[in-house]
Motif scaffolding. Structure first.
Motif, PDB file in Angstrom:
ATOM      1  N   THR A 153       0.838  -1.203   0.000  1.00 50.64           N
ATOM      2  CA  THR A 153       0.000   0.000   0.000  1.00 50.64           C
ATOM      3  C   THR A 153       0.873   1.253   0.000  1.00 50.64           C
ATOM      4  O   THR A 153       1.974   1.256   0.540  1.00 50.64           O
ATOM      5  CB  THR A 153      -0.918   0.031   1.236  1.00 50.64           C
ATOM      6  OG1 THR A 153      -0.113   0.016   2.422  1.00 50.64           O
ATOM      7  CG2 THR A 153      -1.863  -1.159   1.247  1.00 50.64           C
ATOM      8  N   LYS A 172       0.703   5.928  -0.918  1.00 53.23           N
ATOM      9  CA  LYS A 172       0.019   7.147  -1.366  1.00 53.23           C
ATOM     10  C   LYS A 172       0.735   7.687  -2.595  1.00 53.23           C
ATOM     11  O   LYS A 172       1.939   7.499  -2.747  1.00 53.23           O
ATOM     12  CB  LYS A 172       0.045   8.226  -0.278  1.00 53.23           C
ATOM     13  CG  LYS A 172      -0.774   7.928   0.964  1.00 53.23           C
ATOM     14  CD  LYS A 172      -0.663   9.099   1.939  1.00 53.23           C
ATOM     15  CE  LYS A 172      -1.458   8.829   3.219  1.00 53.23           C
ATOM     16  NZ  LYS A 172      -1.346   9.976   4.156  1.00 53.23           N
ATOM     17  N   PRO A 231      -4.524   8.450  -0.971  1.00 59.72           N
ATOM     18  CA  PRO A 231      -4.701   7.004  -1.127  1.00 59.72           C
ATOM     19  C   PRO A 231      -5.494   6.643  -2.390  1.00 59.72           C
ATOM     20  O   PRO A 231      -5.586   5.467  -2.741  1.00 59.72           O
ATOM     21  CB  PRO A 231      -5.479   6.614   0.131  1.00 59.72           C
ATOM     22  CG  PRO A 231      -6.295   7.828   0.452  1.00 59.72           C
ATOM     23  CD  PRO A 231      -5.437   9.004   0.057  1.00 59.72           C
ATOM     24  N   ILE A 232      -6.044   7.650  -3.073  1.00 54.70           N
ATOM     25  CA  ILE A 232      -6.851   7.397  -4.279  1.00 54.70           C
ATOM     26  C   ILE A 232      -5.888   7.228  -5.457  1.00 54.70           C
ATOM     27  O   ILE A 232      -5.873   8.007  -6.417  1.00 54.70           O
ATOM     28  CB  ILE A 232      -7.855   8.549  -4.536  1.00 54.70           C
ATOM     29  CG1 ILE A 232      -8.626   8.896  -3.257  1.00 54.70           C
ATOM     30  CG2 ILE A 232      -8.844   8.179  -5.646  1.00 54.70           C
ATOM     31  CD1 ILE A 232      -9.464   7.765  -2.690  1.00 54.70           C
ATOM     32  N   SER A 281     -11.520  -1.118  -1.670  1.00 54.44           N
ATOM     33  CA  SER A 281     -10.165  -0.674  -1.332  1.00 54.44           C
ATOM     34  C   SER A 281     -10.292   0.507  -0.373  1.00 54.44           C
ATOM     35  O   SER A 281     -11.399   1.039  -0.169  1.00 54.44           O
ATOM     36  CB  SER A 281      -9.394  -0.267  -2.594  1.00 54.44           C
ATOM     37  OG  SER A 281     -10.039   0.800  -3.266  1.00 54.44           O
ATOM     38  N   ASN A 282      -9.183   0.916   0.211  1.00 57.85           N
ATOM     39  CA  ASN A 282      -9.167   2.108   1.069  1.00 57.85           C
ATOM     40  C   ASN A 282     -10.276   2.130   2.121  1.00 57.85           C
ATOM     41  O   ASN A 282     -11.052   3.087   2.221  1.00 57.85           O
ATOM     42  CB  ASN A 282      -9.209   3.377   0.211  1.00 57.85           C
ATOM     43  CG  ASN A 282      -7.871   3.676  -0.437  1.00 57.85           C
ATOM     44  OD1 ASN A 282      -6.817   3.449   0.157  1.00 57.85           O
ATOM     45  ND2 ASN A 282      -7.904   4.168  -1.658  1.00 57.85           N
ATOM     46  N   THR A 295     -14.001   1.690   0.295  1.00 54.39           N
ATOM     47  CA  THR A 295     -14.357   2.424  -0.921  1.00 54.39           C
ATOM     48  C   THR A 295     -14.793   1.450  -2.004  1.00 54.39           C
ATOM     49  O   THR A 295     -14.020   0.579  -2.408  1.00 54.39           O
ATOM     50  CB  THR A 295     -13.156   3.250  -1.429  1.00 54.39           C
ATOM     51  OG1 THR A 295     -12.772   4.167  -0.410  1.00 54.39           O
ATOM     52  CG2 THR A 295     -13.502   4.012  -2.693  1.00 54.39           C
ATOM     53  N   GLY A 340      -8.636   2.821  -6.041  1.00 55.00           N
ATOM     54  CA  GLY A 340      -7.660   2.520  -5.003  1.00 55.00           C
ATOM     55  C   GLY A 340      -6.713   1.381  -5.308  1.00 55.00           C
ATOM     56  O   GLY A 340      -5.945   0.971  -4.445  1.00 55.00           O
ATOM     57  N   GLY A 362      -4.186   1.596  -2.371  1.00 55.10           N
ATOM     58  CA  GLY A 362      -4.117   2.836  -1.618  1.00 55.10           C
ATOM     59  C   GLY A 362      -3.777   2.596  -0.158  1.00 55.10           C
ATOM     60  O   GLY A 362      -4.041   1.526   0.405  1.00 55.10           O
ATOM     61  N   THR A 368      -6.075   0.877   2.524  1.00 54.80           N
ATOM     62  CA  THR A 368      -6.618  -0.453   2.251  1.00 54.80           C
ATOM     63  C   THR A 368      -6.261  -1.405   3.392  1.00 54.80           C
ATOM     64  O   THR A 368      -5.107  -1.471   3.825  1.00 54.80           O
ATOM     65  CB  THR A 368      -6.068  -0.977   0.915  1.00 54.80           C
ATOM     66  OG1 THR A 368      -6.382  -0.020  -0.110  1.00 54.80           O
ATOM     67  CG2 THR A 368      -6.695  -2.304   0.545  1.00 54.80           C
TER      68      THR A 368
END
Length: 218
Positions: A4, A6, A11-12, A178-179, A182, A188, A199, A202
């Motif tokens: 994971t 950024k 994080p998207i 994810s995230n 989401t 993500g 992301g 997650t």
């Protein structure tokens, strides 16, 4: 390996970056550590780009092993350093990464893309192109993640849509997020058949679902 991260402190990551079997694209100004992590996880070289001056590279383009689609207003010469040709997608739906979901064998696209746009995608990516939705969502590029090995989609996908997706891609369909919940899972996750990255928010459970869906569990 930590899977994971950024990109541009977000994080998207699917909005900011994209990849194929051969390359990954990230925004200009992405940190060297992030670029190295992506190269390690996706096993491809990473190129820093802006598209129409924008850092949301993942939302603005989509590619596979045959070609790269960019907005109709983008200068394709800016991608000459890649080993794949770049093509302008005609029409008003210019967030190409949001409206096209593609691997090396097929593509699902926003149902309102014009015939001319669909023809351009077919010629650029050298795949059959189908219009459709995932969970009733037209921005299919962010509602799913597809590689040559698996397809992960929005939890609200319908049985009818699953049937269509299986027919189009010839892959098993899995649902996930994810995230930390989401549902627009493509926002993500970035993946090819060699690896994936998610992301920073997650969860471990989500990562396990992603690994299973995209066939990374040994």
């Amino acid at each position: 390996m930590i899977r994971t991260l950024k990109i541009h402190d977000s994080p998207i990551i699917g909005a900011f970056a994209t990849c194929t079997e051969e390359v990954a694209l990230v925004p200009q100004g992405t940190g060297a550590n992030v670029c190295r992590s992506l190269e390690d996880m996706l096993k491809v070289p990473v190129f820093q780009k802006l598209i129409n001056g924008s850092t949301v590279v993942g939302s603005m383009c989509r590619g596979n092993s045959s070609g790269l689609l960019v907005p109709r207003t983008a200068i394709t010469a800016g991608f000459d350093d890649l080993d794949i040709p770049a093509y302008n997608l005609p029409g008003k739906l210019n967030a190409v990464g949001n409206v096209v979901l593609a691997n090396d064998s097929a593509a699902l696209v926003h149902p309102e893309l014009s015939d001319r746009a669909v023809e351009t995608i077919e010629n650029a990516l050298k795949v059959e192109v189908h219009r459709g939705t995932i969970g009733g969502i037209k921005t299919v590029g962010m509602a799913g993640v597809v590689t040559n090995k698996g397809l992960l989609v929005h939890p609200r996908v319908s049985d009818a849509e699953i049937e269509v997706l299986e027919k189009i891609f010839g892959l098993p369909i899995a649902i996930g997020t994810s995230n930390f919940g989401t549902q627009m899972v493509g926002s993500g996750v970035i993946a090819n058949s060699k690896g994936y990255v998610a992301g920073s928010q997650t969860t471990g459970h989500e990562l396990a679902r992603i690994e299973d869906a995209l066939d990374f569990i040994q």
